[in-house]
Scaffold this motif. Sequence first.
Motif, PDB file in Angstrom:
ATOM      1  N   LYS A   1       0.831  -1.208   0.000  1.00 27.18           N
ATOM      2  CA  LYS A   1       0.000   0.000   0.000  1.00 27.18           C
ATOM      3  C   LYS A   1       0.866   1.259   0.000  1.00 27.18           C
ATOM      4  CE  LYS A   1      -4.093  -1.883   2.377  1.00 27.18           C
ATOM      5  NZ  LYS A   1      -3.636  -3.257   2.581  1.00 27.18           N
ATOM      6  N   HIS A   2       2.066   1.159   0.570  1.00 30.50           N
ATOM      7  CA  HIS A   2       2.921   2.337   0.734  1.00 30.50           C
ATOM      8  C   HIS A   2       4.367   1.941   0.461  1.00 30.50           C
ATOM      9  CE1 HIS A   2       4.109   5.977   3.529  1.00 30.50           C
ATOM     10  NE2 HIS A   2       4.700   6.013   2.353  1.00 30.50           N
ATOM     11  N   VAL A   3       4.957   2.578  -0.538  1.00 29.31           N
ATOM     12  CA  VAL A   3       6.370   2.383  -0.858  1.00 29.31           C
ATOM     13  C   VAL A   3       7.094   3.708  -0.685  1.00 29.31           C
ATOM     14  CG1 VAL A   3       8.054   1.673  -2.592  1.00 29.31           C
ATOM     15  CG2 VAL A   3       5.820   0.563  -2.511  1.00 29.31           C
ATOM     16  N   ALA A   4       8.199   3.672   0.043  1.00 29.47           N
ATOM     17  CA  ALA A   4       8.992   4.884   0.275  1.00 29.47           C
ATOM     18  C   ALA A   4      10.349   4.730  -0.400  1.00 29.47           C
ATOM     19  CB  ALA A   4       9.172   5.121   1.767  1.00 29.47           C
ATOM     20  N   PHE A   5      10.859   5.830  -0.943  1.00 31.96           N
ATOM     21  CA  PHE A   5      12.121   5.809  -1.673  1.00 31.96           C
ATOM     22  C   PHE A   5      13.112   6.808  -1.081  1.00 31.96           C
ATOM     23  CE2 PHE A   5       8.937   4.433  -4.754  1.00 31.96           C
ATOM     24  CZ  PHE A   5       9.529   3.318  -5.312  1.00 31.96           C
TER      25      PHE A   5
ATOM     26  N   PRO B   1      -0.748   5.175   4.944  1.00 26.51           N
ATOM     27  CA  PRO B   1      -0.659   3.918   5.693  1.00 26.51           C
ATOM     28  C   PRO B   1       0.780   3.653   6.111  1.00 26.51           C
ATOM     29  CG  PRO B   1      -0.801   3.467   3.356  1.00 26.51           C
ATOM     30  CD  PRO B   1      -0.960   4.957   3.503  1.00 26.51           C
ATOM     31  N   PRO B   2       1.022   2.650   6.973  1.00 28.75           N
ATOM     32  CA  PRO B   2       2.397   2.293   7.334  1.00 28.75           C
ATOM     33  C   PRO B   2       3.211   1.927   6.093  1.00 28.75           C
ATOM     34  CG  PRO B   2       0.835   1.211   8.805  1.00 28.75           C
ATOM     35  CD  PRO B   2       0.029   1.833   7.709  1.00 28.75           C
ATOM     36  N   VAL B   3       4.526   2.102   6.197  1.00 27.55           N
ATOM     37  CA  VAL B   3       5.404   1.806   5.057  1.00 27.55           C
ATOM     38  C   VAL B   3       5.574   0.295   4.911  1.00 27.55           C
ATOM     39  CG1 VAL B   3       7.715   2.100   4.093  1.00 27.55           C
ATOM     40  CG2 VAL B   3       6.636   3.984   5.334  1.00 27.55           C
TER      41      VAL B   3
ATOM     42  N   TRP C   1      10.260   6.059  12.300  1.00 25.67           N
ATOM     43  CA  TRP C   1       9.075   5.655  13.052  1.00 25.67           C
ATOM     44  C   TRP C   1       8.167   4.786  12.175  1.00 25.67           C
ATOM     45  CZ3 TRP C   1       7.141   6.487  18.041  1.00 25.67           C
ATOM     46  CH2 TRP C   1       5.790   6.174  18.236  1.00 25.67           C
ATOM     47  N   GLN C   2       7.988   5.184  10.928  1.00 29.56           N
ATOM     48  CA  GLN C   2       7.031   4.513  10.042  1.00 29.56           C
ATOM     49  C   GLN C   2       7.519   3.140   9.579  1.00 29.56           C
ATOM     50  OE1 GLN C   2       8.051   7.609   9.884  1.00 29.56           O
ATOM     51  NE2 GLN C   2       6.323   9.002   9.644  1.00 29.56           N
ATOM     52  N   CYS C   3       8.814   2.903   9.640  1.00 27.93           N
ATOM     53  CA  CYS C   3       9.342   1.596   9.233  1.00 27.93           C
ATOM     54  C   CYS C   3       9.216   0.620  10.395  1.00 27.93           C
ATOM     55  CB  CYS C   3      10.801   1.725   8.791  1.00 27.93           C
ATOM     56  SG  CYS C   3      10.984   2.574   7.218  1.00 27.93           S
ATOM     57  N   CYS C   4       8.039   0.053  10.515  1.00 33.43           N
ATOM     58  CA  CYS C   4       7.735  -0.834  11.629  1.00 33.43           C
ATOM     59  C   CYS C   4       8.299  -2.227  11.359  1.00 33.43           C
ATOM     60  CB  CYS C   4       6.230  -0.894  11.846  1.00 33.43           C
ATOM     61  SG  CYS C   4       5.319  -1.514  10.416  1.00 33.43           S
ATOM     62  N   GLU C   5       7.931  -3.183  12.202  1.00 28.33           N
ATOM     63  CA  GLU C   5       8.508  -4.528  12.097  1.00 28.33           C
ATOM     64  C   GLU C   5       8.132  -5.244  10.800  1.00 28.33           C
ATOM     65  OE1 GLU C   5       4.954  -6.693  14.706  1.00 28.33           O
ATOM     66  OE2 GLU C   5       6.985  -6.526  15.493  1.00 28.33           O
ATOM     67  N   ASP C   6       7.078  -4.786  10.124  1.00 33.08           N
ATOM     68  CA  ASP C   6       6.664  -5.440   8.887  1.00 33.08           C
ATOM     69  C   ASP C   6       7.249  -4.790   7.633  1.00 33.08           C
ATOM     70  OD1 ASP C   6       5.074  -7.331  10.214  1.00 33.08           O
ATOM     71  OD2 ASP C   6       3.407  -5.922  10.351  1.00 33.08           O
ATOM     72  N   THR C   7       7.967  -3.694   7.793  1.00 26.87           N
ATOM     73  CA  THR C   7       8.530  -3.003   6.626  1.00 26.87           C
ATOM     74  C   THR C   7       9.683  -3.803   6.037  1.00 26.87           C
ATOM     75  OG1 THR C   7       7.975  -0.856   7.588  1.00 26.87           O
ATOM     76  CG2 THR C   7       9.581  -0.870   5.804  1.00 26.87           C
ATOM     77  N   GLN C   8       9.637  -4.004   4.731  1.00 29.11           N
ATOM     78  CA  GLN C   8      10.732  -4.659   4.031  1.00 29.11           C
ATOM     79  C   GLN C   8      11.682  -3.591   3.497  1.00 29.11           C
ATOM     80  OE1 GLN C   8       9.369  -7.478   1.106  1.00 29.11           O
ATOM     81  NE2 GLN C   8       7.825  -8.355   2.460  1.00 29.11           N
TER      82      GLN C   8
END
Length: 267
Positions: A36-40, A209-211, A229-236
Motif C-alpha cells: 500500500k505504501h512504498v517509500a524511496f 498507511p504504514p510503510v 518511526w514509520q518503518c515498523c517490524e513489517d517493513t521490508q
Amino acid sequence: MFPDFVKRGFGWLQETVSGQAQYALLTVLAAGPLPKHVAFVMDGNRRYARRQHQAVSQGHSDGFAALRRVLEICMHLNIHCVSAYAFAIENFKRSPEEVDALMTLAEEKLVEIAQHGELLDEYGVRLNVLGKTELLPSRVQAAIRKAEEMTRHNDRAILNLCMPYASRDEMTSAIQSTVREAIRSESNHVEITEKDLDAHMMTSMVGSPPVDILVRTSGVKRLSDYLVWQCCEDTQIQFSECYWPDFGLWDFLPILLDYQRKVWAAS
C-alpha cells in the motif's frame, strides 16, 4: 502501444520480449499482493552526474524525472501511497550553489505540477510536502502551497515529498504536539501512548498507511534519518545498486516480486 515508462524500465528485456508480453507481466504482477505504501530514498544523483560528466544540478534534474517515472509505475500497479526523500534538513550543509540549484529545481517542478498536473489528476494523486517547510525559501513555500491546493481534491492515491525532512525532527514535533494537546485537555490523568504519537506523525496526519517497502538506491545501506518511526517490524527494506536517475521498472520488479514472495510465505 506499450507505455513509454514501461519501455524505459525494462531495459534490455524489451529487446527480447514483445510489448504485449511486458504488459501481461505487469498485469500478472498486479494480480498478486502489492504494498500500500512504498517509500524511496532517492540516492545517487550526484554520483550519477559525475559518471555522466555532467553538472550536479543535471543529476538532480534527472532524479526528478526518475521520480515521475517510478510514480507512474506505482500508480499503474494501484500502489496507494508513494513517499520520496527529496531533501534532508542536513542537506542545507551542502555548498550554497548546490542548495540553491535544488531549491530552484524544486520550485520549477512544483510550479509545473500546479500548471500541468496531468499525471496526478489522471490517477487522482494528492500531493503532500512533509517536513520543516518554514526552512525553505519563500518562493518554494509559495509553490508548495499552490501545488498542494491544486491536488487537494484528489483522493485515490498519495504522493509525499519529504523536504526538508528528518525523522528525529518529525518525532520531536510529534511528541511536542502530543504533550501540548494533553495539557490543553486539563485531564487529571494523562497517559501518552504509542497511538497518540503515531497520530501526530506527518505521514499519519495526511492519511498515509504504514510503510510496506523502503527502497534506497545507489548501493548505500543506511536509513539516513528517513521515516524511522514509520518503518515498523513489517517493513521490508530493500537496497538497489543503481543510482536513482537510472532506477526503473526492471530495478523495481524484483523488489515487488520479493515482497509478494514474503507475503505468500507468511500467509
